[in-house]
Motif scaffolding. Structure first.
Motif, short mmCIF file in Angstrom:
data_model
loop_
_atom_site.label_atom_id
_atom_site.label_comp_id
_atom_site.label_asym_id
_atom_site.label_seq_id
_atom_site.Cartn_x
_atom_site.Cartn_y
_atom_site.Cartn_z
N PHE A 1 -8.14 11.86 -3.98
CA PHE A 1 -7.62 10.86 -3.06
C PHE A 1 -6.09 10.90 -3.07
O PHE A 1 -5.42 9.97 -3.53
CB PHE A 1 -8.15 9.49 -3.46
CG PHE A 1 -8.46 8.60 -2.28
CD1 PHE A 1 -9.26 9.05 -1.23
CD2 PHE A 1 -7.96 7.31 -2.21
CE1 PHE A 1 -9.55 8.24 -0.14
CE2 PHE A 1 -8.24 6.49 -1.13
CZ PHE A 1 -9.03 6.96 -0.09
N GLN B 1 -4.91 9.34 1.70
CA GLN B 1 -5.73 8.26 1.13
C GLN B 1 -6.58 7.58 2.22
O GLN B 1 -6.46 6.38 2.47
CB GLN B 1 -4.84 7.23 0.44
CG GLN B 1 -4.06 7.82 -0.73
CD GLN B 1 -3.08 6.82 -1.32
OE1 GLN B 1 -3.21 6.44 -2.46
NE2 GLN B 1 -2.11 6.42 -0.54
N ARG B 2 -7.35 8.41 2.88
CA ARG B 2 -8.31 7.89 3.87
C ARG B 2 -9.67 8.47 3.53
O ARG B 2 -9.76 9.67 3.23
CB ARG B 2 -7.94 8.35 5.28
CG ARG B 2 -6.65 7.78 5.84
CD ARG B 2 -6.39 8.39 7.21
NE ARG B 2 -5.15 7.94 7.80
CZ ARG B 2 -4.33 8.72 8.51
NH1 ARG B 2 -4.63 10.01 8.71
NH2 ARG B 2 -3.24 8.23 9.03
N ASN C 1 0.83 -1.22 0.00
CA ASN C 1 0.00 0.00 0.00
C ASN C 1 0.85 1.26 0.00
O ASN C 1 0.44 2.30 -0.50
CB ASN C 1 -0.93 -0.02 1.22
CG ASN C 1 -1.61 1.30 1.48
OD1 ASN C 1 -0.96 2.24 1.95
ND2 ASN C 1 -2.88 1.42 1.14
N ASN D 1 -7.09 1.14 0.42
CA ASN D 1 -6.43 2.08 1.33
C ASN D 1 -6.28 1.59 2.77
O ASN D 1 -5.45 2.11 3.50
CB ASN D 1 -7.12 3.47 1.28
CG ASN D 1 -8.53 3.45 1.79
OD1 ASN D 1 -9.23 2.47 1.62
ND2 ASN D 1 -8.95 4.53 2.40
N SER E 1 -1.17 9.25 5.72
CA SER E 1 -1.50 8.19 4.75
C SER E 1 -1.54 8.75 3.32
O SER E 1 -2.28 8.22 2.47
CB SER E 1 -2.86 7.58 5.07
OG SER E 1 -2.74 6.23 5.38
N ILE F 1 -1.04 5.19 -4.25
CA ILE F 1 -1.13 3.76 -4.57
C ILE F 1 -0.59 3.39 -5.95
O ILE F 1 -0.04 2.30 -6.13
CB ILE F 1 -2.59 3.26 -4.41
CG1 ILE F 1 -2.67 1.73 -4.53
CG2 ILE F 1 -3.54 3.92 -5.40
CD1 ILE F 1 -2.03 0.98 -3.42
N LYS G 1 1.91 2.93 2.74
CA LYS G 1 1.84 3.79 3.94
C LYS G 1 2.97 3.44 4.90
O LYS G 1 3.55 2.34 4.82
CB LYS G 1 0.47 3.70 4.61
CG LYS G 1 0.10 2.38 5.25
CD LYS G 1 -1.24 2.49 5.99
CE LYS G 1 -2.43 2.62 5.08
NZ LYS G 1 -3.73 2.51 5.77
#
Ligand code: NAD
Length: 502
Positions: A389, A284-285, A96, A155, A281, A330, A98
């Motif tokens: 995003f 991307q939440r 991912n 995500n 993140s 991503i 993160k």
């Protein structure tokens, strides 16, 4: 950074890792390096059907297993999640992008939903009324649905699948998870942990795939319920197709989350809260704050100046770089789409306060974007209307709390929102009048803890039922109400043609 060999991901069907025999597959990339790390098989309609049939058999037995015994498996599963947190966090980081600390945060929030599901015996208790009339007792019970499915986004490779599915298993269903094809590794490890915890084969299954696999699942006649988390565009498809095929469906979509800063707010706290919740993140939440909404010109000037200074110092980096504030986005396509939104906003008249379009990073091929801040953004711009995003955040100034509430209520999304203020009266007005599912007062990402319900309003959720919380048990069970009487010697036979009353 560890070099990964190109591994083939497997499905997990009826307690076994299965490579699958469909010709269709995709690739998984590590966002931090931009390198291809795995091939992922896409399940065919035939493989979906085989899995559903096996899950159906398992569901019948699992439903008859006492809830106490089912929960014993959950206790072990929880312990295994805790023991394997480091490995899970590494997998999340690799697939991912993160950071490891962020990944550990999502795992601990995922464990909260196991904690809640361990309480299934309490949640499943029905209602009982004695002698509702004529020596009849009435009671209700909650029974599992059978084979159900969860379709999850990229995500949160661990937290969202757990939040969607563990209660479903605890209340006696068999699950088919279709994880995002971009992050299939975490679901593989979760399957191994279920197996080690002693979950009977067939109760938990993972099918990898794309939209064709999803379509085969949600149109299958033996799938009883569909829980989806992802973009609103896809949520709409899932809701329409799923309900057309008579499934119970809840579909959680995207968001555009505002943070309103009142003139009496503690501005430093609002700035710090915005930073973490907006850019953590790589934004991307679904609950990431995306719009700062200062009220009044003075608030806007002070807030923007302080925020600018801090946003300029944010730095993206590899998932395993402990000094990075956030990771890569991503995919290369996601990066292009975010860049497009920024360029379009600039053409529409937005002002670039901080420009993160060309960040200085170690891995040049990784999908990195720096923190970008735009002001002079107006409600008619796409950058405000659509979910972006990735780490491009906006400032939209307003003149009053009423204007803030009106703008937010007019927005197509209603996932999360926050107000920063020191006025109880304003906070009360805001929480009462705002048309958003999850509201924070001096709390920037108001994601409810696992034992409260989670769910947005408007375009952020289609269908009923929440994702975390006790409502999940309701979504994954059906209620049966029984009226029961036992005759004794003195009972007399009476034929009555009137509508029964107490
Ligand atoms: P996505 O909609 O692209 O994909 C989600 C899932 O749907 C994946 O498993 C994917 O394989 C499948 N899918 C994709 N296209 C499909 C189609 N045409 N038909 C059927 N299935 C399809 O979402 P994503 O990019 O993985 O995740 C990001 C989105 O998820 C963001 O919009 C974010 O806000 C949202 N999200 C919402 C919540 C929430 O609770 N509301 C939580 C997390 C993420």
């Amino acid at each position: 950074m560890t070099t990964l060999k190109l591994d083939t991901v497997t499905h997990y069907i009826n307690g076994e890792k299965v490579k699958g025999n469909n010709d269709k597959y995709g690739f998984v990339y590590s966002p931090s390096t931009g390198k291809r790390i795995a091939a992922v098989p896409y399940a065919s309609a035939e493989e979906v059907d085989e899995t559903v049939q096996l899950a159906k058999k398992a569901a019948a037995k699992w439903a008859k297993t006492s809830v106490g015994k089912r929960v014993e498996v959950l206790f072990k599963f929880r312990q295994l999640l805790v023991e394997n947190t480091d490995e899970l966090a590494q997998l999340i980081g690799k697939e991912n992008g993160k950071t490891i600390s962020d990944a550990k945060g999502e795992i601990s929030r995922g464990i909260e939903s196991v904690d809640l599901a361990i309480g299934a015996p309490q949640i499943l208790k029905g209602e009982h009324s004695v002698n509702v009339g004529g020596d009849i007792n009435a009671y209700s019970m909650k029974q599992p649905l059978g084979v159900v499915t969860c379709i999850s986004p990229f995500n949160f490779p661990v937290m969202v699948p757990l939040a969607m599915s563990v209660m479903a298993v605890a209340v006696g269903n068999a699950m088919i998870l279709k994880p995002s094809e971009k992050v299939p590794y975490s679901a593989q490890l979760i399957s191994e942990l279920w197996e080690k915890a002693g979950l009977p084969a067939g109760v938990w299954n993972v099918l990898n795939g794309d939209k064709d696999t999803v379509n085969a699942i949600i149109t299958h006649s033996d799938i009883q319920a569909v829980s989806f988390v992802g973009s609103t565009k896809v949520a709409e498809i899932i809701y329409e197709v799923g309900t057309k095929h008579h499934k119970r469906v809840n579909a959680f979509g995207g968001g555009k989350n505002h943070l309103v800063i009142m003139p009496d707010a503690d501005i430093d706290k609002a700035v710090d809260s915005f930073l973490g919740s907006a850019y953590g993140s790589a934004s991307q939440r679904c609950m990431a704050v995306s719009v700062a909404m200062p009220v009044g010109q003075k608030t806007a000037d002070v807030f923007t100046a302080k925020l600018k200074e801090k946003v300029e110092n944010l730095r993206p980096g590899s998932y395993d770089d402990e000094s990075a504030d956030f990771g890569a986005v991503i995919s290369a396509e996601a990066k292009q789409s975010i860049l497009h939104s920024i360029d379009e906003a600039v053409r529409d008249g937005a002002n670039v306060v901080v420009d993160g379009r060309n960040p200085d990073v170690e891995f040049k091929e990784g999908f990195y974007l720096g923190a970008t801040l735009l002001d002079n953004v107006t409600p008619d711009m796409n950058v405000y209307k659509e979910e972006v995003f990735g780490p491009a955040r906006t400032i939209v100034s307003v003149d009053s709390i009423d204007e803030a509430i009106q703008l937010i209520n007019n927005h197509q999304y209603g996932n999360g929102v926050a107000i920063f203020t020191n006025s109880g009266r304003d906070a009360r007005k805001f929480t009462q009048e705002i048309e958003v599912g999850m509201v924070g007062v001096n709390v920037p990402i108001p994601i409810p803890v696992g034992y409260h319900n989670f769910g947005g309003w408007k375009g952020s959720r289609l269908g009923e039922g929440q994702m975390f919380g006790p409502d999940t048990a309701r979504f994954f069970t059906k209620t049966k109400t029984v009226s029961e009487r036992w005759f004794d010697q003195s009972s007399t036979d009476e034929i009555n043609f009137d509508f029964p009353s107490s």
